[in-house]
Design a protein around this motif. Structure first.
Motif, PDB file in Angstrom:
ATOM      1  N   GLY A 100       0.844  -1.235  -0.058  1.00 13.19           N
ATOM      2  CA  GLY A 100       0.062  -0.051  -0.088  1.00 13.19           C
ATOM      3  C   GLY A 100       0.982   1.363   0.001  1.00 13.19           C
ATOM      4  N   ILE A 101       2.078   1.205  -0.561  1.00 13.60           N
ATOM      5  CA  ILE A 101       2.949   2.344  -0.513  1.00 13.60           C
ATOM      6  C   ILE A 101       2.842   2.870  -2.061  1.00 13.60           C
ATOM      7  CG2 ILE A 101       5.332   3.053  -0.325  1.00 13.60           C
ATOM      8  CD1 ILE A 101       5.673   0.657   1.572  1.00 13.60           C
ATOM      9  N   GLU A 102       2.688   4.288  -1.988  1.00 12.83           N
ATOM     10  CA  GLU A 102       2.477   4.940  -3.346  1.00 12.83           C
ATOM     11  C   GLU A 102       3.866   5.111  -3.869  1.00 12.83           C
ATOM     12  OE1 GLU A 102       0.470   8.533  -3.416  1.00 12.83           O
ATOM     13  OE2 GLU A 102      -1.671   7.606  -2.409  1.00 12.83           O
ATOM     14  N   THR A 103       3.861   4.986  -5.022  1.00 12.46           N
ATOM     15  CA  THR A 103       5.111   5.403  -5.810  1.00 12.46           C
ATOM     16  C   THR A 103       4.893   6.062  -7.122  1.00 12.46           C
ATOM     17  OG1 THR A 103       5.116   3.143  -7.278  1.00 12.46           O
ATOM     18  CG2 THR A 103       6.173   3.071  -5.034  1.00 12.46           C
ATOM     19  N   ASN A 104       6.156   6.460  -7.771  1.00 10.61           N
ATOM     20  CA  ASN A 104       6.046   7.280  -9.134  1.00 10.61           C
ATOM     21  C   ASN A 104       7.279   6.890  -9.994  1.00 10.61           C
ATOM     22  OD1 ASN A 104       8.302   9.166  -8.636  1.00 10.61           O
ATOM     23  ND2 ASN A 104       6.916  10.144  -7.188  1.00 10.61           N
ATOM     24  N   GLU A 105       7.239   7.242 -11.226  1.00  8.45           N
ATOM     25  CA  GLU A 105       7.844   6.660 -12.261  1.00  8.45           C
ATOM     26  C   GLU A 105       9.559   7.304 -11.992  1.00  8.45           C
ATOM     27  OE1 GLU A 105       7.641   4.215 -14.590  1.00  8.45           O
ATOM     28  OE2 GLU A 105       5.703   4.160 -13.645  1.00  8.45           O
ATOM     29  N   SER A 106       9.630   8.416 -11.221  1.00  3.70           N
ATOM     30  CA  SER A 106      10.932   8.884 -11.180  1.00  3.70           C
ATOM     31  C   SER A 106      11.862   8.040 -10.074  1.00  3.70           C
ATOM     32  CB  SER A 106      10.781  10.242 -10.618  1.00  3.70           C
ATOM     33  OG  SER A 106      10.282  10.489  -9.300  1.00  3.70           O
ATOM     34  N   MET A 107      11.284   7.163  -9.402  1.00  7.72           N
ATOM     35  CA  MET A 107      11.770   6.492  -8.317  1.00  7.72           C
ATOM     36  C   MET A 107      12.567   5.436  -8.880  1.00  7.72           C
ATOM     37  SD  MET A 107       8.889   6.425  -5.259  1.00  7.72           S
ATOM     38  CE  MET A 107       8.202   8.014  -4.546  1.00  7.72           C
ATOM     39  N   GLY A 108      13.930   5.469  -8.468  1.00 10.42           N
ATOM     40  CA  GLY A 108      14.798   4.337  -8.759  1.00 10.42           C
ATOM     41  C   GLY A 108      14.816   3.241  -7.648  1.00 10.42           C
ATOM     42  N   LYS A 109      15.658   2.303  -7.810  1.00 10.29           N
ATOM     43  CA  LYS A 109      15.688   1.173  -6.805  1.00 10.29           C
ATOM     44  C   LYS A 109      15.953   1.826  -5.260  1.00 10.29           C
ATOM     45  CE  LYS A 109      18.246  -3.236  -5.869  1.00 10.29           C
ATOM     46  NZ  LYS A 109      19.142  -3.900  -6.619  1.00 10.29           N
ATOM     47  N   GLY A 110      16.754   2.542  -5.141  1.00  8.82           N
ATOM     48  CA  GLY A 110      17.148   3.142  -4.080  1.00  8.82           C
ATOM     49  C   GLY A 110      16.065   3.929  -3.269  1.00  8.82           C
ATOM     50  N   LYS A 111      15.191   4.639  -4.206  1.00  8.30           N
ATOM     51  CA  LYS A 111      14.113   5.562  -3.541  1.00  8.30           C
ATOM     52  C   LYS A 111      12.995   4.351  -3.072  1.00  8.30           C
ATOM     53  CE  LYS A 111      14.258  10.393  -4.052  1.00  8.30           C
ATOM     54  NZ  LYS A 111      13.151  11.519  -4.156  1.00  8.30           N
ATOM     55  N   LEU A 112      12.661   3.387  -3.913  1.00  7.93           N
ATOM     56  CA  LEU A 112      11.829   2.232  -3.644  1.00  7.93           C
ATOM     57  C   LEU A 112      11.918   1.701  -2.181  1.00  7.93           C
ATOM     58  CD1 LEU A 112      11.443   1.201  -7.306  1.00  7.93           C
ATOM     59  CD2 LEU A 112       9.818   2.582  -5.886  1.00  7.93           C
ATOM     60  N   ILE A 113      13.390   1.280  -2.026  1.00 11.61           N
ATOM     61  CA  ILE A 113      13.670   0.659  -0.656  1.00 11.61           C
ATOM     62  C   ILE A 113      13.622   1.545   0.195  1.00 11.61           C
ATOM     63  CG2 ILE A 113      15.654  -0.287   0.411  1.00 11.61           C
ATOM     64  CD1 ILE A 113      16.701  -1.230  -2.229  1.00 11.61           C
ATOM     65  N   ASP A 114      13.836   2.984   0.058  1.00  8.53           N
ATOM     66  CA  ASP A 114      13.580   3.896   0.988  1.00  8.53           C
ATOM     67  C   ASP A 114      12.254   4.129   1.538  1.00  8.53           C
ATOM     68  OD1 ASP A 114      14.875   5.710   2.755  1.00  8.53           O
ATOM     69  OD2 ASP A 114      14.410   7.517   1.619  1.00  8.53           O
ATOM     70  N   GLU A 115      11.450   3.881   0.454  1.00  6.89           N
ATOM     71  CA  GLU A 115       9.889   4.180   0.785  1.00  6.89           C
ATOM     72  C   GLU A 115       9.246   3.077   1.619  1.00  6.89           C
ATOM     73  OE1 GLU A 115       7.704   6.691  -0.156  1.00  6.89           O
ATOM     74  OE2 GLU A 115       9.438   7.678  -0.659  1.00  6.89           O
ATOM     75  N   ILE A 116       9.704   1.902   1.334  1.00  6.55           N
ATOM     76  CA  ILE A 116       9.379   0.796   2.162  1.00  6.55           C
ATOM     77  C   ILE A 116      10.006   0.713   3.538  1.00  6.55           C
ATOM     78  CG2 ILE A 116       9.796  -1.764   2.684  1.00  6.55           C
ATOM     79  CD1 ILE A 116       9.989  -1.886  -0.619  1.00  6.55           C
ATOM     80  N   PHE A 117      11.310   1.185   3.647  1.00  6.41           N
ATOM     81  CA  PHE A 117      12.073   1.489   4.971  1.00  6.41           C
ATOM     82  C   PHE A 117      10.972   2.470   5.794  1.00  6.41           C
ATOM     83  CE2 PHE A 117      14.847   3.607   8.021  1.00  6.41           C
ATOM     84  CZ  PHE A 117      15.184   2.689   8.642  1.00  6.41           C
ATOM     85  N   GLY A 118      10.836   3.655   5.085  1.00  4.67           N
ATOM     86  CA  GLY A 118       9.922   4.690   5.927  1.00  4.67           C
ATOM     87  C   GLY A 118       8.675   4.389   6.365  1.00  4.67           C
ATOM     88  N   ALA A 119       8.013   3.300   5.410  1.00  6.91           N
ATOM     89  CA  ALA A 119       6.671   3.404   5.783  1.00  6.91           C
ATOM     90  C   ALA A 119       6.049   2.064   6.834  1.00  6.91           C
ATOM     91  CB  ALA A 119       5.847   2.935   4.367  1.00  6.91           C
ATOM     92  N   LYS A 120       7.444   1.205   6.775  1.00  7.50           N
ATOM     93  CA  LYS A 120       7.369   0.021   7.727  1.00  7.50           C
ATOM     94  C   LYS A 120       8.338  -0.318   8.868  1.00  7.50           C
ATOM     95  CE  LYS A 120       3.510  -1.087   5.292  1.00  7.50           C
ATOM     96  NZ  LYS A 120       2.305  -1.220   5.698  1.00  7.50           N
ATOM     97  N   VAL A 121       9.335   0.708   8.753  1.00  5.62           N
ATOM     98  CA  VAL A 121      10.391   0.268   9.737  1.00  5.62           C
ATOM     99  C   VAL A 121      10.490   1.250  10.752  1.00  5.62           C
ATOM    100  CG1 VAL A 121      12.905  -0.431  10.127  1.00  5.62           C
ATOM    101  CG2 VAL A 121      11.412  -1.399   8.233  1.00  5.62           C
ATOM    102  N   GLU A 122      10.763   2.410  10.118  1.00  6.96           N
ATOM    103  CA  GLU A 122      11.173   3.577  11.153  1.00  6.96           C
ATOM    104  C   GLU A 122      10.524   3.774  12.450  1.00  6.96           C
ATOM    105  OE1 GLU A 122      11.276   7.488   9.176  1.00  6.96           O
ATOM    106  OE2 GLU A 122      12.594   6.985   7.673  1.00  6.96           O
ATOM    107  N   ALA A 123       9.081   3.743  12.213  1.00  3.43           N
ATOM    108  CA  ALA A 123       8.377   3.881  13.574  1.00  3.43           C
ATOM    109  C   ALA A 123       8.485   2.893  14.651  1.00  3.43           C
ATOM    110  CB  ALA A 123       7.091   3.960  13.251  1.00  3.43           C
ATOM    111  N   ASN A 124       9.022   1.870  14.639  1.00  5.21           N
ATOM    112  CA  ASN A 124       9.505   0.716  15.244  1.00  5.21           C
ATOM    113  C   ASN A 124      10.815   1.009  15.998  1.00  5.21           C
ATOM    114  OD1 ASN A 124       7.390  -1.273  14.848  1.00  5.21           O
ATOM    115  ND2 ASN A 124       8.306  -0.954  12.713  1.00  5.21           N
ATOM    116  N   LEU A 125      11.832   2.025  15.500  1.00  7.09           N
ATOM    117  CA  LEU A 125      13.055   2.231  16.124  1.00  7.09           C
ATOM    118  C   LEU A 125      12.824   3.108  17.376  1.00  7.09           C
ATOM    119  CD1 LEU A 125      14.913   2.118  12.738  1.00  7.09           C
ATOM    120  CD2 LEU A 125      14.214   0.031  14.134  1.00  7.09           C
TER     121      LEU A 125
END
Length: 573
Positions: A357-382
């Motif tokens: 359920g994470i929104e993306t766009n065409e400008s995002m490369g591999k690094g940004k996509l990983i960063d989006e997943i991390f920001g949405a699912k990991v950060e709040a737990n740290l």
């Protein structure tokens, strides 16, 4: 008389003129030599009463109790408040009692700056007070301070509490809410204790350009400007990294800089477009060494503020004593999502984002996509200090490739209470590799990524002269201060956060009121009653306005004819 002024503001200006008529300069140029402060007196007088027999204080009048020939007031200086006692015959020993009867009782107001000379004593109720023998007017306040009422338990009522007003008018906020000063005192301690730590290690504080021809050192959208003389575009720096690395090339073993950075991005509870960070670069070190240094430094800072390495932040107790937990970027995503993204290509990452359920766009490369997943699912737990390490190479154009793990770089970010507060690398010092990374960034920019880094040929030239192995670190000072002072928004730890333009109240002209039938001589009276626009007047109760006009005519002793009720009612049609 300006129709934009309130009744209080008009009265204060009249008092200002009366002071001048008495030969008193309400804004004197002479220095006023202060010898004592409120906090020092209240904390130490009873133990050392003889020390306070001749004191000179200065500050704002915050409360007054006028009682005939003697009065009490509260004086607030930079350290706190203290009661002062004024007796007419003491401050006016001669026959002329104007200073007390007229100046103090009638022409001074809450918020005015005064200076007093006298001695400290205990009142019959046991309150430490200053018996005033000389009174000096230092600055006349033309706007009334908000009234902050406290009950017997110390609870505040009718306070200056609206966040937008507080941030926009910090000068008022810290006057009527002086407890908030401690946030900024601790902010200063955070910076000074960190500076002390760096200096003790032998690293040198430096300054680098804020206006830069190439924006670099981070992935962010810059603020652009133009230099007229050079006829060239310039950018407010988004980071000082590339200039500090140039100094490592120049032969310095360790350099650091506290400074303002500017990123033309969104604003929220943890982001301000102008923010403070510290960056430090130390030669012959790597990111593993930097982790140990950060732990020692942050424990040092925490102890400087609180005396212990533990702080209360919201509902959580944060322990800044090391060692901190370490998780690789891929392992952290696996831990909190159950998904292994380490072998995924860009298409697989897009599919994973869609599934999560994470929104993306065409400008995002591999690094940004990983960063989006991390920001949405990991950060709040740290919550407790946690190092996220070993990032994919696509996410970090300026870090050295990992010494043993293909496709990764030697980088860590420190997360505390779900927010990143530090970022560090084993710095990339291979100029050929660095040029290829910049070229990859240009490709992302071509896809529409407005945060991609620009090519910096001069920095590449510097690397070609040779940069030793180096570790670099950046810490967001504002977020660190938030945690050290238990504040949930970045605006609370900035003296003057960026704000939207203030909405100006529309001020009507005299003709605007005359056009609806108001006699010109009554327009200033309506202004004194708080009606600065025709709309404000028409929104009021007509009968009350009529009655109040009569009251103001009597109060101000106006020698003008009272409008008949029918005429007043016509103003509201």
């Amino acid at each position: 008389m300006s129709i934009a002024l309130s009744e209080q503001e008009i009265l204060r200006r009249e008092s200002l003129q009366q002071l001048r008529n008495l030969g008193i300069n309400p804004y004197p140029a002479e220095a006023f030599d202060v010898t004592a402060w409120a906090k020092d007196i209240t904390e130490n007088f009873e133990a050392h009463p003889d020390t306070y027999q001749h004191v000179t204080l200065a500050g704002r009048i915050m409360t007054r109790r006028i009682m005939g020939s003697a009065s009490f007031a509260e004086l607030q200086d930079s350290t706190g408040r203290i009661q002062i006692y004024l007796k007419r015959d003491d401050i006016c020993p001669d026959e002329d009692k104007t200073l007390y009867n007229t100046v103090f009782k009638k022409l001074l107001d809450i918020g005015d700056y005064i200076g007093v000379k006298g001695y400290v004593f205990l009142t019959q109720t046991g309150e430490i007070s200053v018996h005033v023998q000389q009174l000096f007017v230092l600055s006349k306040s033309l706007k009334p301070l908000p009234v902050v009422k406290r009950d017997e338990e110390g609870n505040i009522h009718d306070g200056f509490t609206d966040p937008e007003q507080r941030y926009r008018q910090r000068y008022v906020d810290l006057t009527v809410n002086p407890d908030f000063k401690q946030i900024f005192i601790n902010r200063s301690k955070v910076i000074s204790s960190m500076r002390d730590y760096f200096n003790s290690e032998g690293w040198m504080e430096v300054e680098t350009p804020i206006l830069q021809p190439v924006h670099g050192g981070a992935a962010a959208r810059p603020f652009a400007t133009h230099h007229n003389t050079l006829d060239m575009p310039l950018f407010l720096r988004i980071a000082n990294e590339l200039y500090l690395k140039r100094l490592i090339v120049a032969g310095f073993d360790g350099v650091y800089e506290f400074g303002k950075m500017f990123r033309n991005e969104g604003m929220d509870r943890t982001h301000n477009p102008e923010f403070t960070s510290v960056e430090i670069y130390v030669a012959y070190k790597d990111y593993i060494w930097m982790m140990e240094m950060v732990e020692k430094c942050l424990e040092h800072v925490t102890r400087a503020i609180h005396g212990i390495p533990v702080v209360q932040y919201g509902a959580n107790e944060i322990n800044f004593a090391g060692p901190y937990v370490k998780l690789s970027m891929y392992d952290s995503i696996l831990k909190y999502t159950g998904i292994d993204v380490s072998e995924m290509d860009e298409a697989g990452l897009r599919e994973t984002c869609a599934d999560l359920g994470i929104e993306t766009n065409e400008s995002m490369g591999k690094g940004k996509l990983i960063d989006e997943i991390f920001g949405a699912k990991v950060e709040a737990n740290l919550i407790q200090p946690t190092y996220i390490t070993d990032y994919p190479i696509e996410m970090t154009p300026l870090a050295k490739k990992h010494r043993s793990k293909e496709g990764l770089v030697e980088r860590f970010e420190l997360f505390v209470n779900g927010k990143e507060i530090a970022n560090a690398y084993s710095e990339l010092n291979d100029p050929i590799d660095q040029r290829e990374r910049f070229e990859d960034q240009l490709l992302l920019a071509g896809r529409g990524d407005d945060e991609a880094m620009a090519m910096d040929d001069d920095f590449l030239r510097a690397l070609e002269y040779g940069m030793p192995p180096t570790s670099g670190l950046g810490i967001g000072i504002d977020r660190l201060v938030m945690m050290m002072t238990n504040q949930s928004t970045i605006q609370e730890v900035l003296f003057f956060p960026q704000m939207r333009p203030e909405k100006k109240s529309k001020i009507a002209t005299l003709d605007d009121f005359v056009n609806i039938g108001v006699p010109p001589e009554w327009v200033p009276v309506l202004n004194k009653m708080g009606f600065n626009t025709v709309e404000e007047l028409k929104a009021a109760n007509p009968n009350k306005v009529f009655n109040d006009l009569g009251g103001m005519r009597k109060k101000l002793k106006l020698n003008i004819d009272m409008p008949v009720k029918e005429a007043v009612m016509a103003w509201f049609e």
